[in-house]
Scaffold this motif. Structure first.
Motif, PDB file in Angstrom:
ATOM      1  N   GLY A   1       0.796  -1.217   0.000  1.00  0.00           N
ATOM      2  CA  GLY A   1       0.000   0.000   0.000  1.00  0.00           C
ATOM      3  C   GLY A   1       0.829   1.267   0.000  1.00  0.00           C
ATOM      4  O   GLY A   1       1.879   1.337   0.665  1.00  0.00           O
ATOM      5  N   ASP A   2       0.386   2.273  -0.757  1.00  0.00           N
ATOM      6  CA  ASP A   2       1.055   3.576  -0.812  1.00  0.00           C
ATOM      7  C   ASP A   2       0.185   4.599  -0.081  1.00  0.00           C
ATOM      8  O   ASP A   2      -0.958   4.847  -0.477  1.00  0.00           O
ATOM      9  N   PHE A   3       0.728   5.191   0.985  1.00  0.00           N
ATOM     10  CA  PHE A   3      -0.039   6.096   1.836  1.00  0.00           C
ATOM     11  C   PHE A   3      -0.170   7.485   1.215  1.00  0.00           C
ATOM     12  O   PHE A   3       0.796   8.039   0.669  1.00  0.00           O
ATOM     13  N   VAL A   4      -1.357   8.057   1.330  1.00  0.00           N
ATOM     14  CA  VAL A   4      -1.621   9.428   0.878  1.00  0.00           C
ATOM     15  C   VAL A   4      -2.196  10.216   2.041  1.00  0.00           C
ATOM     16  O   VAL A   4      -3.184   9.819   2.654  1.00  0.00           O
ATOM     17  N   ASP A   5      -1.564  11.346   2.320  1.00  0.00           N
ATOM     18  CA  ASP A   5      -2.007  12.257   3.380  1.00  0.00           C
ATOM     19  C   ASP A   5      -2.955  13.279   2.778  1.00  0.00           C
ATOM     20  O   ASP A   5      -2.558  14.086   1.927  1.00  0.00           O
ATOM     21  N   VAL A   6      -4.235  13.225   3.185  1.00  0.00           N
ATOM     22  CA  VAL A   6      -5.240  14.137   2.667  1.00  0.00           C
ATOM     23  C   VAL A   6      -5.428  15.278   3.667  1.00  0.00           C
ATOM     24  O   VAL A   6      -5.755  15.040   4.837  1.00  0.00           O
ATOM     25  N   GLN A   7      -5.246  16.494   3.205  1.00  0.00           N
ATOM     26  CA  GLN A   7      -5.298  17.666   4.113  1.00  0.00           C
ATOM     27  C   GLN A   7      -6.540  18.511   3.858  1.00  0.00           C
ATOM     28  O   GLN A   7      -7.134  18.474   2.810  1.00  0.00           O
TER      29      GLN A   7
END
Length: 303
Positions: A297-303
């Motif tokens: 899995g590739d993590f994405v930080d949603v702001q």
């Protein structure tokens, strides 16, 4: 270790000729054992359509094979050495001395029909057997594969059948001047099981940009590739369905977002809206020729 069939079909037996074992693949003892067994096997096959009393033929060894077990699938890449363990039961007559120094038995697998195999794979060394009664033994061996030595072609991917053989040399030296093959016992038995020989697969994923603002577009790319046994490189696996999945941060469960297909070079690309922190991954279910694979899995930080 490969033995590729090069002679015509012989009814009731596997038709083949043995190729020499490359020095890098087996020690001298293993190479000698394989050559000796091959000489007996070839004689048995060449004489199989003659009368029982025909000269130059080993006698039928009183053995049979059962309970053959091998992995459901063997994943083979582009280099290195892949060894797959095989076990089976050897049943023999009281006259067969399986503890003799010159009694050998081994498993093998073949591609195509038993009477006209396209390719065959053996182990570097004979199986080791442990007696379980006066006439039965449990045997354990390997199937050894060296993809870098061009033992396989891409068309070999798929179902292979399993077989086993046994040879009792009874003091006869195949390289000796007085070698008498009629005093050597031999038996082979095909159709004991099956396995999938598969081209190993790889799958990548990249979700970007990172970080990303909520409601913006995330582009998820990746590539599905598999081993090419003919040029010993990985190539894109084209036109294959791959699932894009998402896992929320602090969750252990992935859910499928959608299914897309790889393009002409095995690449993947799709877009989604950024809604919350989490991990994106691609997962491929596999085929008979290529194993299933899932990208980390590739993590994405949603702001």
């Amino acid at each position: 270790m490969r033995i590729r069939a090069t002679v015509a079909a012989v009814s009731g037996a596997l038709a083949l000729s043995a190729l020499a074992v490359p020095a890098a693949q087996a020690d001298d003892t293993a190479a000698s054992y394989r050559a000796d067994v091959a000489k007996v096997r070839q004689a048995a096959l060449a004489a199989s359509d003659r009368a029982p009393a025909a000269a130059g033929k080993p006698y039928a060894l009183n053995v049979s094979f059962s309970n053959f077990k091998i992995a459901k699938a063997v994943k083979v890449g582009t280099t290195g050495h892949v060894a797959t363990t095989v076990t089976y039961t050897l049943t023999h007559g009281a006259d067969v001395k399986i503890t003799a120094a010159d009694f050998v038995t081994d498993p093998f697998i073949y591609r195509g029909s038993a009477t006209a195999p396209d390719n065959m794979l053996y182990g570097n060394k004979p199986a080791k057997c442990t007696a379980t009664s006066a006439t039965t033994a449990t045997c354990k061996g390997t199937i050894d594969v060296y993809p870098g030595a061009h033992e396989l072609i891409n068309a070999d991917a798929g179902t292979w059948r399993a077989a086993a053989e046994a040879t009792a040399f009874n003091g006869q030296d195949p390289d000796g001047e007085t070698f008498d093959i009629t005093k050597v016992g031999y038996k082979s038995q095909s159709g004991l099981g099956s396995t999938l020989m598969q081209r190993s697969s790889k799958l990548t994923v990249n979700a970007s940009p990172e970080p990303v603002k909520k409601g913006k577009t995330i582009t998820v790319t990746g590539k599905l590739s598999r081993a090419n046994w003919e040029d010993n490189k990985d190539h894109g696996y084209t036109n294959q369905p791959v699932k894009l999945q998402f896992r929320k941060k602090n969750s252990d469960t992935y859910t499928t977002v959608r299914t897309i297909k790889t393009n002409a070079t095995g690449e993947l690309k799709t877009t989604v809206k950024a809604t919350q922190d989490g991990y994106f991954r691609y997962t491929f279910a596999g085929t008979t020729t290529t194993p299933a694979v899932t990208a980390a899995g590739d993590f994405v930080d949603v702001q």
